[in-house]
Design a protein around this motif. Sequence first.
Motif, PDB file in Angstrom:
ATOM      1  N   ILE A 110     112.892  23.605 -10.120  1.00  0.00           N
ATOM      2  CA  ILE A 110     111.840  22.607 -10.305  1.00  0.00           C
ATOM      3  C   ILE A 110     110.857  23.034 -11.387  1.00  0.00           C
ATOM      4  O   ILE A 110     110.391  22.229 -12.191  1.00  0.00           O
ATOM      5  N   GLY A 111     110.516  24.304 -11.397  1.00  0.00           N
ATOM      6  CA  GLY A 111     109.550  24.799 -12.370  1.00  0.00           C
ATOM      7  C   GLY A 111     109.001  26.140 -11.927  1.00  0.00           C
ATOM      8  O   GLY A 111     109.556  26.789 -11.034  1.00  0.00           O
ATOM      9  N   THR A 112     107.913  26.567 -12.546  1.00  0.00           N
ATOM     10  CA  THR A 112     107.299  27.840 -12.207  1.00  0.00           C
ATOM     11  C   THR A 112     105.904  27.627 -11.661  1.00  0.00           C
ATOM     12  O   THR A 112     105.204  26.679 -12.037  1.00  0.00           O
ATOM     13  N   SER A 113     105.509  28.537 -10.775  1.00  0.00           N
ATOM     14  CA  SER A 113     104.168  28.500 -10.215  1.00  0.00           C
ATOM     15  C   SER A 113     103.284  29.499 -10.957  1.00  0.00           C
ATOM     16  O   SER A 113     103.696  30.088 -11.967  1.00  0.00           O
ATOM     17  N   ASP A 114     102.071  29.710 -10.461  1.00  0.00           N
ATOM     18  CA  ASP A 114     101.096  30.558 -11.140  1.00  0.00           C
ATOM     19  C   ASP A 114     101.591  32.005 -11.249  1.00  0.00           C
ATOM     20  O   ASP A 114     102.047  32.584 -10.262  1.00  0.00           O
ATOM     21  N   PRO A 115     101.500  32.613 -12.434  1.00  0.00           N
ATOM     22  CA  PRO A 115     101.923  34.006 -12.599  1.00  0.00           C
ATOM     23  C   PRO A 115     101.055  34.935 -11.759  1.00  0.00           C
ATOM     24  O   PRO A 115      99.896  34.628 -11.456  1.00  0.00           O
ATOM     25  N   TYR A 116     101.622  36.064 -11.387  1.00  0.00           N
ATOM     26  CA  TYR A 116     100.934  37.003 -10.498  1.00  0.00           C
ATOM     27  C   TYR A 116     101.214  38.417 -10.976  1.00  0.00           C
ATOM     28  O   TYR A 116     102.361  38.789 -11.222  1.00  0.00           O
ATOM     29  N   ARG A 117     100.170  39.226 -11.119  1.00  0.00           N
ATOM     30  CA  ARG A 117     100.344  40.612 -11.543  1.00  0.00           C
ATOM     31  C   ARG A 117     100.170  41.543 -10.339  1.00  0.00           C
ATOM     32  O   ARG A 117      99.427  41.239  -9.408  1.00  0.00           O
ATOM     33  N   THR A 118     100.856  42.658 -10.372  1.00  0.00           N
ATOM     34  CA  THR A 118     100.796  43.592  -9.250  1.00  0.00           C
ATOM     35  C   THR A 118     100.203  44.923  -9.673  1.00  0.00           C
ATOM     36  O   THR A 118     100.234  45.299 -10.854  1.00  0.00           O
ATOM     37  N   GLY A 119      99.690  45.645  -8.691  1.00  0.00           N
ATOM     38  CA  GLY A 119      99.130  46.963  -8.955  1.00  0.00           C
ATOM     39  C   GLY A 119     100.177  47.979  -9.352  1.00  0.00           C
ATOM     40  O   GLY A 119      99.850  49.053  -9.864  1.00  0.00           O
ATOM     41  N   THR A 120     101.449  47.657  -9.131  1.00  0.00           N
ATOM     42  CA  THR A 120     102.539  48.551  -9.528  1.00  0.00           C
ATOM     43  C   THR A 120     103.035  48.261 -10.940  1.00  0.00           C
ATOM     44  O   THR A 120     104.037  48.839 -11.376  1.00  0.00           O
ATOM     45  N   GLY A 121     102.344  47.345 -11.649  1.00  0.00           N
ATOM     46  CA  GLY A 121     102.635  47.168 -13.069  1.00  0.00           C
ATOM     47  C   GLY A 121     103.580  46.058 -13.437  1.00  0.00           C
ATOM     48  O   GLY A 121     104.170  46.080 -14.519  1.00  0.00           O
ATOM     49  N   PHE A 122     103.723  45.052 -12.570  1.00  0.00           N
ATOM     50  CA  PHE A 122     104.617  43.940 -12.865  1.00  0.00           C
ATOM     51  C   PHE A 122     103.834  42.644 -13.061  1.00  0.00           C
ATOM     52  O   PHE A 122     102.833  42.400 -12.389  1.00  0.00           O
TER      53      PHE A 122
END
Length: 204
Positions: A110-122
């Motif tokens: 369908i599409g992509t949702s809001d990007p999310y960054r992690t404390g492990t560097g992703f």
Amino acid sequence: MTLAERLAAALTAPTRAASTGAALTGAALTGDDHDHPADATLTPAAVLVAITDRPAPGVLLTQRTETLRRHAGQVAFPGGRVDPGEDAVTAALREAEEEIALPRAAVRVIGTSDPYRTGTGFAITPVVGVVPPDLPLVASEAEVAAVFEVPLAFLLNAANQRAATAFYQGRERRYVEMMWNDRRIWGATAGMIVNLSRRLQWPA
């Protein structure tokens, strides 16, 4: 309106961003409650948010094995890093096929949702797709201990999203957690669910 049409409309709607410290407000969470230097280089990753096309839709989640080096035992979406030459959609579909034997052809992206960054560097891109119900999924023994489905209505309900805190490396960290039966959904997975729930504000 079909499930796919409702999802598509929700994913294209504008939203505003907030830090995890603003958890449980109406804004999108940008990432884990960790410090990220302005010049930090994050590794691209993608997860598949697979929503089952049934009268009461569900969301497919995995329980990671206890032997993994990172995120052992945690609840997660199928997914992983984006390999060279891939985009987020390709990576999410590949990882889901590898981890839970979800055929790529069975996913209506369908599409992509809001990007999310992690404390492990992703830097994670959630890819939202609709899948047929009751597919014969098989967990990859090396990575996945179990595959299970949580009702979308449960995940969309803000009353089930609890702000929590814990001390880590000498400072207080804030995050969101949800309890589904005996499974604890927290961290990046819960953060991405919160973001999705704020877009999908309909009675599921």
